[in-house]
Design a protein around this motif. Structure first.
Motif, short mmCIF file in Angstrom:
data_model
loop_
_atom_site.label_atom_id
_atom_site.label_comp_id
_atom_site.label_asym_id
_atom_site.label_seq_id
_atom_site.Cartn_x
_atom_site.Cartn_y
_atom_site.Cartn_z
N CYS A 1 6.85 10.35 6.52
CA CYS A 1 6.84 10.14 5.06
C CYS A 1 6.29 11.36 4.34
O CYS A 1 6.82 11.79 3.32
N VAL A 2 5.21 11.90 4.89
CA VAL A 2 4.56 13.04 4.25
C VAL A 2 5.46 14.28 4.28
O VAL A 2 5.63 14.94 3.25
N PRO B 1 8.67 8.72 -1.78
CA PRO B 1 7.82 7.57 -2.04
C PRO B 1 7.95 6.55 -0.90
O PRO B 1 9.06 6.24 -0.46
N SER B 2 6.80 6.07 -0.44
CA SER B 2 6.79 5.16 0.70
C SER B 2 5.73 4.09 0.51
O SER B 2 4.64 4.38 0.03
N ALA C 1 15.75 16.69 7.96
CA ALA C 1 16.63 15.92 7.06
C ALA C 1 16.29 16.23 5.60
O ALA C 1 17.19 16.40 4.77
N ARG C 2 15.01 16.35 5.28
CA ARG C 2 14.63 16.71 3.91
C ARG C 2 15.16 18.10 3.54
O ARG C 2 15.74 18.29 2.48
N ARG D 1 0.86 -1.18 0.00
CA ARG D 1 0.00 0.00 0.00
C ARG D 1 0.89 1.23 0.00
O ARG D 1 1.76 1.39 0.87
N GLY D 2 0.70 2.09 -0.98
CA GLY D 2 1.46 3.33 -1.04
C GLY D 2 1.02 4.28 0.06
O GLY D 2 -0.17 4.41 0.34
N VAL D 3 1.99 4.94 0.68
CA VAL D 3 1.71 5.93 1.71
C VAL D 3 1.89 7.32 1.12
O VAL D 3 1.06 8.20 1.26
N VAL D 4 3.01 7.52 0.43
CA VAL D 4 3.30 8.76 -0.28
C VAL D 4 3.63 8.36 -1.71
O VAL D 4 4.41 7.44 -1.95
N GLY D 5 3.04 9.06 -2.67
CA GLY D 5 3.23 8.74 -4.07
C GLY D 5 4.59 9.16 -4.59
O GLY D 5 5.38 9.80 -3.91
N GLY D 6 4.84 8.76 -5.83
CA GLY D 6 6.10 9.04 -6.48
C GLY D 6 6.89 7.76 -6.66
O GLY D 6 6.52 6.69 -6.15
#
Length: 146
Positions: free
Chosen positions: A105-106, A111-112, A82-83, A16-21
């Protein structure tokens, strides 16, 4: 004797994708949860938690494969930093969904994927090439040469 056909075939996991990409890179795997506040140096992306198996290792530019987050709500703040510092993972694959890791993640915008159909720790090793597709909820693994 090595089976070349098997070595060239990627391993595909569905979740299941959490964050897209989509992101692809070298895997960094730990079977231990990661503490944000006090466990990571956000400016270098290095795990600094004294008893962690990745102590002294940076996840910057890697596909981080781990069980999930531990500790306080400071986890998302540390990973957001960190981002901003350019030291975040390229993508994340994890097994235990919590509000801490979801928000992390958000805020990192990487991507997650979670809830995989097979155990990622049985299939992915540090150094393997991994592609995380958060839109499709898939993880593709290419084993590194031994």
């Amino acid at each position: 004797m090595r089976d070349i056909e098997t070595e060239l075939r990627p391993i595909l996991l569905h979740g299941r994708g959490v964050v897209g990409g989509v992101a692809e890179g070298e895997a960094l795997v730990t079977r231990e949860t990661i503490s944000g506040w006090g466990g990571v140096n956000a400016m270098t992306g290095t795990v600094i938690e004294s008893r962690h198996e990745l102590k002294g290792t940076s996840f910057a530019g890697k596909v981080l494969v781990f069980p999930g987050a531990k500790g306080s709500s400071g986890w998302s703040g540390v990973f957001h930093t960190a981002r901003l510092a350019g030291t975040a993972p390229l993508a994340m694959v994890f097994t235990t969904m919590t509000t801490k890791v979801a928000l992390g993640c958000v805020v990192m915008r990487v991507p997650s994927v979670v809830d995989l159909d097979r155990d990622p720790f049985a299939l992915i090793e540090s150094g393997d090439r991994v592609r995380v597709d958060g839109d499709a909820g898939t993880v593709t693994i290419w084993k590194r040469e031994r």
